[in-house]
Motif scaffolding. Structure first.
Motif, PDB file in Angstrom:
ATOM      1  N   ALA A 171    -113.074  10.332 -23.855  1.00  0.00           N
ATOM      2  CA  ALA A 171    -114.240  10.985 -23.260  1.00  0.00           C
ATOM      3  C   ALA A 171    -114.992  11.802 -24.298  1.00  0.00           C
ATOM      4  CB  ALA A 171    -113.804  11.878 -22.091  1.00  0.00           C
ATOM      5  N   ALA A 172    -114.235  12.500 -25.160  1.00  0.00           N
ATOM      6  CA  ALA A 172    -114.870  13.314 -26.201  1.00  0.00           C
ATOM      7  C   ALA A 172    -115.636  12.433 -27.182  1.00  0.00           C
ATOM      8  CB  ALA A 172    -113.811  14.131 -26.936  1.00  0.00           C
ATOM      9  N   GLY A 189    -118.014  15.470 -18.256  1.00  0.00           N
ATOM     10  CA  GLY A 189    -117.411  15.701 -16.939  1.00  0.00           C
ATOM     11  C   GLY A 189    -116.026  15.081 -16.842  1.00  0.00           C
ATOM     12  N   GLU A 190    -115.900  13.844 -17.343  1.00  0.00           N
ATOM     13  CA  GLU A 190    -114.596  13.170 -17.348  1.00  0.00           C
ATOM     14  C   GLU A 190    -113.592  13.945 -18.200  1.00  0.00           C
ATOM     15  OE1 GLU A 190    -113.476  10.668 -15.711  1.00  0.00           O
ATOM     16  OE2 GLU A 190    -115.331   9.971 -14.767  1.00  0.00           O
ATOM     17  N   LEU A 191    -114.071  14.451 -19.352  1.00  0.00           N
ATOM     18  CA  LEU A 191    -113.205  15.208 -20.255  1.00  0.00           C
ATOM     19  C   LEU A 191    -112.659  16.453 -19.566  1.00  0.00           C
ATOM     20  CD1 LEU A 191    -114.003  15.981 -23.969  1.00  0.00           C
ATOM     21  CD2 LEU A 191    -113.151  17.761 -22.471  1.00  0.00           C
ATOM     22  N   LEU A 192    -113.537  17.203 -18.916  1.00  0.00           N
ATOM     23  CA  LEU A 192    -113.124  18.451 -18.267  1.00  0.00           C
ATOM     24  C   LEU A 192    -112.236  18.185 -17.054  1.00  0.00           C
ATOM     25  CD1 LEU A 192    -116.498  20.403 -18.510  1.00  0.00           C
ATOM     26  CD2 LEU A 192    -114.418  20.775 -19.852  1.00  0.00           C
ATOM     27  N   THR A 194    -110.303  15.591 -16.633  1.00  0.00           N
ATOM     28  CA  THR A 194    -109.009  15.162 -17.173  1.00  0.00           C
ATOM     29  C   THR A 194    -108.239  16.355 -17.722  1.00  0.00           C
ATOM     30  OG1 THR A 194    -109.925  12.999 -17.748  1.00  0.00           O
ATOM     31  CG2 THR A 194    -107.861  13.628 -18.816  1.00  0.00           C
ATOM     32  N   ALA A 195    -108.951  17.280 -18.376  1.00  0.00           N
ATOM     33  CA  ALA A 195    -108.288  18.478 -18.895  1.00  0.00           C
ATOM     34  C   ALA A 195    -107.658  19.280 -17.763  1.00  0.00           C
ATOM     35  CB  ALA A 195    -109.286  19.343 -19.661  1.00  0.00           C
ATOM     36  N   ALA A 196    -108.354  19.346 -16.621  1.00  0.00           N
ATOM     37  CA  ALA A 196    -107.800  20.053 -15.457  1.00  0.00           C
ATOM     38  C   ALA A 196    -106.535  19.362 -14.961  1.00  0.00           C
ATOM     39  CB  ALA A 196    -108.847  20.121 -14.346  1.00  0.00           C
ATOM     40  N   ALA A 197    -106.550  18.030 -14.969  1.00  0.00           N
ATOM     41  CA  ALA A 197    -105.372  17.272 -14.530  1.00  0.00           C
ATOM     42  C   ALA A 197    -104.194  17.475 -15.482  1.00  0.00           C
ATOM     43  CB  ALA A 197    -105.713  15.788 -14.419  1.00  0.00           C
ATOM     44  N   LEU A 198    -104.461  17.471 -16.790  1.00  0.00           N
ATOM     45  CA  LEU A 198    -103.397  17.694 -17.773  1.00  0.00           C
ATOM     46  C   LEU A 198    -102.822  19.106 -17.635  1.00  0.00           C
ATOM     47  CD1 LEU A 198    -104.916  15.956 -20.920  1.00  0.00           C
ATOM     48  CD2 LEU A 198    -102.943  15.196 -19.587  1.00  0.00           C
ATOM     49  N   ALA A 199    -103.697  20.066 -17.341  1.00  0.00           N
ATOM     50  CA  ALA A 199    -103.226  21.438 -17.137  1.00  0.00           C
ATOM     51  C   ALA A 199    -102.282  21.500 -15.941  1.00  0.00           C
ATOM     52  CB  ALA A 199    -104.423  22.373 -16.922  1.00  0.00           C
ATOM     53  N   PRO A 206    -105.924  25.784 -15.183  1.00  0.00           N
ATOM     54  CA  PRO A 206    -106.931  25.534 -16.217  1.00  0.00           C
ATOM     55  C   PRO A 206    -107.978  26.639 -16.316  1.00  0.00           C
ATOM     56  CG  PRO A 206    -107.282  24.098 -14.334  1.00  0.00           C
ATOM     57  CD  PRO A 206    -105.960  24.757 -14.125  1.00  0.00           C
ATOM     58  N   GLU A 207    -108.340  27.235 -15.187  1.00  0.00           N
ATOM     59  CA  GLU A 207    -109.339  28.308 -15.208  1.00  0.00           C
ATOM     60  C   GLU A 207    -108.812  29.510 -15.983  1.00  0.00           C
ATOM     61  OE1 GLU A 207    -113.157  29.793 -14.258  1.00  0.00           O
ATOM     62  OE2 GLU A 207    -112.332  27.811 -13.841  1.00  0.00           O
TER      63      GLU A 207
END
Length: 230
Positions: A171-172, A189-192, A194-199, A206-207
């Protein structure tokens, strides 16, 4: 002039009465009496965030003040609805008390068979499907927080969000390599998301993680500015 009695201690009833005076169409405050739910919407959010800041600072005195500001916002919105003939501050209090009693039957009624807050809440709200559950996540939440909440609710229904470090890299790369703004926005949007899912997979909020990174960035650059001035 609207005289109000001086007291050693004021209560929630005084707050409601003071807000009503400020909202009086004839003798109220010129600013307060013309406000609407929408005009003070952001004020509510800002006061809530300031209360959270006080929690993070571990400052009881500041927290007491900020919670008062949040309570004032609740009373203000309730007064607007009272004027419209819909409900009062007392009904707000009544409703939340009943909700707490209903959602804790094992505490208040001795019913040990029900301890699942989420199932009680969904039953109460008439949420029967995953779509119902997802649509009830507030749209006004910060986007990263909302992504995590959506994923968490989906996971409760067996729908997991696929996420791997490679997804973030892809995504990046798309975001920085394309000249198409719409495509770049979708990739970010996909990157963020996915980052939330990895968190979530790591057991991290993630927040909060991003807030801590923001604080570290601020401290780092504030330190550099001080060094440059000296």
């Amino acid at each position: 002039m609207n005289a109000y009695p001086e007291k050693q201690h004021y209560t929630a009833d005084d707050l409601v009465a003071i807000i009503a005076i400020l909202r009086d169409p004839d003798n109220g405050c010129p600013w307060d009496k013309v406000q609407t739910h929408r005009s003070i919407r952001m004020n509510f959010l800002e006061e809530a965030y300031e209360a959270v800041d006080a929690i993070d600072l571990d400052d009881p005195e500041l927290l007491c003040e900020e919670l008062g500001d949040v309570l004032m916002q609740v009373a203000f919105h309730a007064q607007i609805e009272r004027e419209a003939g819909h409900f009062t501050f007392a009904e707000v209090c009544d409703g939340v008390c009943r909700k707490l009693l209903d959602r804790h039957p094992h505490i208040f009624r001795g019913d040990e068979s029900i301890k699942d807050w989420d199932s009680l809440k969904n039953k109460e709200k008439g949420r029967l499907t995953l779509a119902d559950d997802l649509e009830s996540v507030p749209g006004a939440l910060p986007a990263l927080m909302r992504a995590a909440k959506l994923q968490k609710r989906a996971a409760r229904c067996g729908v997991e969000t696929a996420a791997a470090p490679a997804d973030i890299a892809a995504a990046a790369e798309t975001a920085v390599s394309t000249a198409d703004k719409a495509m770049a926005e979708q990739a970010v949007g996909e990157l963020l998301f996915t980052a939330a899912a990895l968190a979530r997979q790591a057991g991290v909020d993630p927040e909060q993680a991003l807030q801590k990174r923001n604080a570290a960035f601020l401290a780092e650059h504030a330190g550099r500015a001080e060094n440059q001035e000296s």
